[in-house]
Design a protein around this motif. Sequence first.
Motif, PDB file in Angstrom:
ATOM      1  N   ARG A 170      32.569  -7.369   5.606  1.00  0.00           N
ATOM      2  CA  ARG A 170      32.431  -6.300   6.600  1.00  0.00           C
ATOM      3  C   ARG A 170      32.851  -4.936   6.023  1.00  0.00           C
ATOM      4  O   ARG A 170      32.226  -3.906   6.280  1.00  0.00           O
ATOM      5  CB  ARG A 170      33.308  -6.672   7.808  1.00  0.00           C
ATOM      6  N   ASN A 171      33.907  -4.949   5.231  1.00  0.00           N
ATOM      7  CA  ASN A 171      34.389  -3.691   4.650  1.00  0.00           C
ATOM      8  C   ASN A 171      33.354  -3.083   3.705  1.00  0.00           C
ATOM      9  O   ASN A 171      33.215  -1.872   3.616  1.00  0.00           O
ATOM     10  CB  ASN A 171      35.689  -3.926   3.867  1.00  0.00           C
TER      11      ASN A 171
ATOM     12  N   ASP B 246      30.714  -1.467   5.755  1.00  0.00           N
ATOM     13  CA  ASP B 246      31.247  -0.169   6.220  1.00  0.00           C
ATOM     14  C   ASP B 246      31.189   0.868   5.106  1.00  0.00           C
ATOM     15  O   ASP B 246      30.837   2.022   5.330  1.00  0.00           O
ATOM     16  CB  ASP B 246      32.709  -0.333   6.674  1.00  0.00           C
TER      17      ASP B 246
ATOM     18  N   ARG C 141      27.758   2.099   4.682  1.00  0.00           N
ATOM     19  CA  ARG C 141      27.402   2.995   5.801  1.00  0.00           C
ATOM     20  C   ARG C 141      28.068   4.351   5.612  1.00  0.00           C
ATOM     21  O   ARG C 141      27.453   5.397   5.799  1.00  0.00           O
ATOM     22  CB  ARG C 141      27.870   2.386   7.125  1.00  0.00           C
ATOM     23  N   LEU C 142      29.351   4.296   5.231  1.00  0.00           N
ATOM     24  CA  LEU C 142      30.122   5.533   5.045  1.00  0.00           C
ATOM     25  C   LEU C 142      29.456   6.425   3.998  1.00  0.00           C
ATOM     26  O   LEU C 142      29.452   7.645   4.131  1.00  0.00           O
ATOM     27  CB  LEU C 142      31.548   5.173   4.616  1.00  0.00           C
TER      28      LEU C 142
ATOM     29  N   GLU D 132      21.125  -1.077   1.185  1.00  0.00           N
ATOM     30  CA  GLU D 132      22.097  -2.071   1.670  1.00  0.00           C
ATOM     31  C   GLU D 132      21.640  -3.486   1.312  1.00  0.00           C
ATOM     32  O   GLU D 132      22.445  -4.324   0.887  1.00  0.00           O
ATOM     33  CB  GLU D 132      22.259  -1.937   3.196  1.00  0.00           C
TER      34      GLU D 132
ATOM     35  N   ARG E   4      38.642   5.222  11.446  1.00  0.00           N
ATOM     36  CA  ARG E   4      37.214   4.913  11.611  1.00  0.00           C
ATOM     37  C   ARG E   4      36.514   6.001  12.449  1.00  0.00           C
ATOM     38  O   ARG E   4      35.360   6.320  12.205  1.00  0.00           O
ATOM     39  CB  ARG E   4      37.026   3.545  12.283  1.00  0.00           C
TER      40      ARG E   4
ATOM     41  N   LEU F   3      32.535   6.123  11.568  1.00  0.00           N
ATOM     42  CA  LEU F   3      32.085   4.721  11.572  1.00  0.00           C
ATOM     43  C   LEU F   3      32.057   4.149  12.983  1.00  0.00           C
ATOM     44  O   LEU F   3      31.486   3.101  13.225  1.00  0.00           O
ATOM     45  CB  LEU F   3      33.001   3.862  10.690  1.00  0.00           C
ATOM     46  N   SER F   4      32.725   4.828  13.906  1.00  0.00           N
ATOM     47  CA  SER F   4      32.825   4.326  15.274  1.00  0.00           C
ATOM     48  C   SER F   4      32.781   5.535  16.212  1.00  0.00           C
ATOM     49  O   SER F   4      33.394   6.573  15.906  1.00  0.00           O
ATOM     50  CB  SER F   4      34.176   3.597  15.380  1.00  0.00           C
TER      51      SER F   4
ATOM     52  N   ILE G 232      28.365   9.711   9.609  1.00  0.00           N
ATOM     53  CA  ILE G 232      28.441   8.873   8.410  1.00  0.00           C
ATOM     54  C   ILE G 232      27.437   9.383   7.384  1.00  0.00           C
ATOM     55  O   ILE G 232      26.421   9.971   7.730  1.00  0.00           O
ATOM     56  CB  ILE G 232      28.192   7.380   8.719  1.00  0.00           C
TER      57      ILE G 232
ATOM     58  N   CYS H 154      36.637   7.064   1.807  1.00  0.00           N
ATOM     59  CA  CYS H 154      37.587   6.129   2.394  1.00  0.00           C
ATOM     60  C   CYS H 154      38.078   5.118   1.367  1.00  0.00           C
ATOM     61  O   CYS H 154      37.304   4.649   0.527  1.00  0.00           O
ATOM     62  CB  CYS H 154      36.869   5.404   3.535  1.00  0.00           C
TER      63      CYS H 154
END
Lengths: 266, 254
Positions: free
Chosen positions: A151-152, A155, A158-159, A167, B49, B54-55, B71, B78
């Motif tokens: 999951r990280n 993220d 995405r970041l 991806e 986040r 991200l959220s 994003i 990060c």
Amino acid sequence: MSKPGKRILTFALPAIAGILFLAVWYGVRAMMSEDQKFLLPSPVEVLSAFGEHRSVLLHASLNTLEGALIGFSAAIVISLLLALVLSLSPLVRASLYPYLMLLQMTPVIVIAPIILQWARPGLPSVSIITFLICFFPLVVNTTQGLISTDRNLVDLFRLYGANKRQEICLLRLPAALPYFFTGLRIAATLGPIGAIMGDFTAGSSAGDGGGLGFQAIIFSSQLKMAALFATAMTGCLLGFVFVAGVVFLGWWTLHHWHDSYHRADS
Amino acid sequence: MPTMVDLNDVAKRYGDGPLVLDGVSFRAEKGDLISLIGPSGCGKTTLLRLIAGLSPLSAGSLAVEGRAPSIGSREIACVFQDPTLLPWLTIQKNVELPLRLRGVSTAEREIVAQRMLSLVRLSECAQRYPRQLSGGQRMRASIARALSLSPDILLLDEPFGALDEMTRAHLNEELLDIHRQEAWTGFFVTHSVAEAVFLSNRILIMRANPGRIIHEISVDLPYPRTEQTRESGAFLSLVGRVSSLLRAAEPLPA
């Protein structure tokens, strides 16, 4: 136990087991009456059958290998594409998994006559049967790999503004490789079996002369037991080569980064 | 000093769940190194986040360099609790990753990666794979990767939590050194009061249920901070003060 002692045992034990196996083989034969002995040819007779039918067996092996490779390769390509679709959402998986299970649960021996009606006997039918047998473990394992991405890491992608293609290509597919190879190893053990089984039910002597399954039918009808044993062992050897090839491919792809090749105790 | 991050009465809940954050307001100025400290579940990671985009927020407003966070923006990077390196890529390729995702040319990203690896003293490990590095080295590679985009804001989510005390202290000093050279604005989530006091110029103490900021402490210890800083009376007294505020915020169950 000392290290050299362990090493000697590693080689000695399989050799002892082999000798015991041969002893049991000869023992059982010795207990058989003369007119029963043709049911269990001696290892020497099997070896000489190898020699006698070597060109037939080699030709049949190549035909089986061809069917196995075509079915196996098709299973890899199609399972990868389907796994990508299945990894899109739980909804897609819930919709398609029952039908995949259904396909897996249907015995090949029942599907084979249908395939025989749809495709020509021989290589086309054999390849399709091999495909059906190899397909399921590949698609299930690859899908699991694609949806198990850390999951990280997702993220992180995405970041950094990764698009969907990045991806999949740079994260999900490489991360799924260990799962894919688990499926591939299972499929590799099933591939030659599928091809031989397919050949047994849908093989043909037309054109290519048939594979090992078809050859087994011929030897069986001629009551050539030693040749049947030699055919079985050729099939076994073929399966071994197939699995060894896939294991090597997995090692070559993963060994430099995946933990499974670098256990602390290895 | 320009405002880099501005939170105003921010609240966050996931789905129909309880509020994770409520009434969170603060401003971060350029060059700030802000530590977020508080009990587990107080929303520290959620706060990061939100800043990273991200959220989405549930209420309130949040501006990053005057705009809503998004994003894929170049200004935020990060570092997670785990190094999150791609195990199939060499350390150099891992550091290049954010640039690769943005379509930067191979030659340019190699130059940047080498500079970043030298900054975190990992040049000699460039061609190794993550599994060949120690925990501390992996975390330094993760920091190098985050810095490869030359971000204005760096979010660090308990990056040294899994490391031993010595490595952690050493990396704290390295992080301050990098901060001095690169001048980003940092948010550092930690459970260690000493680490928070050593690194930051501001500490935000949070409490849980729902997560909110209950104290803000200014850390006036001069930079550069070294091992001597840790032994100074001012440092120890600040550690004591933050610890007692934390205890008061989250009393131990009877």
